[in-house]
Design a protein around this motif. Structure first.
Motif, PDB file in Angstrom:
ATOM      1  N   LYS A 123       0.805  -1.211   0.000  1.00  0.00           N
ATOM      2  CA  LYS A 123       0.000   0.000   0.000  1.00  0.00           C
ATOM      3  C   LYS A 123       0.847   1.275   0.000  1.00  0.00           C
ATOM      4  O   LYS A 123       0.314   2.373  -0.164  1.00  0.00           O
ATOM      5  N   GLY A 124       2.130   1.103   0.191  1.00  0.00           N
ATOM      6  CA  GLY A 124       3.018   2.258   0.193  1.00  0.00           C
ATOM      7  C   GLY A 124       4.442   1.845   0.491  1.00  0.00           C
ATOM      8  O   GLY A 124       4.694   0.742   0.990  1.00  0.00           O
ATOM      9  N   SER A 125       5.388   2.729   0.178  1.00  0.00           N
ATOM     10  CA  SER A 125       6.793   2.424   0.455  1.00  0.00           C
ATOM     11  C   SER A 125       7.604   3.714   0.488  1.00  0.00           C
ATOM     12  O   SER A 125       7.195   4.743  -0.047  1.00  0.00           O
ATOM     13  N   ALA A 126       8.757   3.643   1.125  1.00  0.00           N
ATOM     14  CA  ALA A 126       9.681   4.775   1.192  1.00  0.00           C
ATOM     15  C   ALA A 126      11.058   4.228   1.538  1.00  0.00           C
ATOM     16  O   ALA A 126      11.195   3.107   2.026  1.00  0.00           O
ATOM     17  N   ILE A 127      12.083   5.034   1.266  1.00  0.00           N
ATOM     18  CA  ILE A 127      13.454   4.630   1.590  1.00  0.00           C
ATOM     19  C   ILE A 127      14.008   5.559   2.659  1.00  0.00           C
ATOM     20  O   ILE A 127      13.878   6.779   2.561  1.00  0.00           O
ATOM     21  N   CYS A 128      14.603   4.964   3.690  1.00  0.00           N
ATOM     22  CA  CYS A 128      15.236   5.724   4.766  1.00  0.00           C
ATOM     23  C   CYS A 128      16.737   5.796   4.506  1.00  0.00           C
ATOM     24  O   CYS A 128      17.405   4.767   4.383  1.00  0.00           O
ATOM     25  N   TYR A 129      17.268   7.012   4.421  1.00  0.00           N
ATOM     26  CA  TYR A 129      18.697   7.243   4.222  1.00  0.00           C
ATOM     27  C   TYR A 129      19.279   7.760   5.540  1.00  0.00           C
ATOM     28  O   TYR A 129      18.778   8.747   6.095  1.00  0.00           O
TER      29      TYR A 129
END
Length: 248
Positions: free
Chosen positions: A23-29
């Motif tokens: 349902k969603g995604s993101a990348i943590c830097y």
């Protein structure tokens, strides 16, 4: 609702799942990011979600993960640093984004605010007729000042594009070093990032200012190929009537 963490080199991709559907995604830097108060910031990029509810839950998880990594100051949207995609659209006249304006869609702005994030900097992009710029008397004064300081202005040399890109790189890293969240990238990374645009531009639209044979400034202009594609504008007509300017 559950989260799946995928480790990608130095980064962590977080995927929000419901009934085993993404349902969603993101990348943590959290490494090789800009420095603030003697420590790396945390950055959240490549954000996408189906709706506001999923987005807020996803961002809360990202914040949790980055704080576990010791990142006290978190910025979004930012794909690691400002050399990459790092803005969200706050207002638009309704026109499509310019070719080099790689920003998150306006709907994300509400999600970020609902997740507890606050606006820290703003940026404005404008569009106008080139002919209108030539009416300013300040251009005559600027021309005189350029001559007085023995500054020469030349067009970009496509046949020698690597050396000219290196000259632009030297100017850029010095010009931007005091900008918020600045981080210096290598010459090789810079060349890889901008070399692909060289085949799309005309030499006359990139100008380099030099003094004593050393680059001191530049203007990087590129036609809005997105607009020409969506509105089926003729390339020559586009040059004659309007153009957006973009600085690397």
């Amino acid at each position: 609702m559950e989260f799946k963490l995928v480790f990608e080199n130095k980064d962590i991709k977080i995927i929000l799942l419901e009934n085993n559907e993404e349902k969603g995604s993101a990348i943590c830097y959290f490494e090789d990011t800009p420095i603030l108060n003697n420590g790396n910031i945390g950055a959240i990029g490549e954000f996408k979600c189906e709706n506001k509810e999923y987005g807020v839950h996803l961002l809360k998880k990202c914040e949790e993960v980055l704080k576990e990594k010791g990142r006290k100051f978190i910025v979004l949207p930012m794909n690691r640093d400002t050399w990459h995609k790092y803005r969200v659209l706050k207002y638009t006249s309704g026109e499509d984004s310019f070719l080099l304006e790689n920003v998150n869609p306006m709907k994300d702005n509400e999600i970020f605010l609902n997740a507890g994030f606050n606006e820290i900097f703003t940026y404005t992009s404008t569009k106008g007729k080139l002919a209108e710029s030539y009416k300013s008397q300040s251009l005559d004064l600027l021309e005189e000042k350029i001559k007085e300081n023995n500054i020469t202005i030349r067009k970009f040399d496509k046949n020698n594009y690597i050396n000219d890109l290196k000259e632009i790189y030297d100017i850029t890293i010095k010009s931007f070093e005091k900008n918020p969240f600045y981080i210096k990238i290598s010459e090789d990374e810079f060349l890889k990032q901008y070399e692909e645009y060289i085949k799309m531009v005309d030499e006359e639209l990139i100008l380099i200012a030099e003094k004593d044979g050393k680059g001191i400034g530049f203007v990087f202009c590129i036609p809005d190929f997105n607009e020409m594609k969506t509105k089926r504008k003729n390339r020559n007509d586009y040059y004659e009537n309007s153009c957006k300017l973009a600085r690397v």
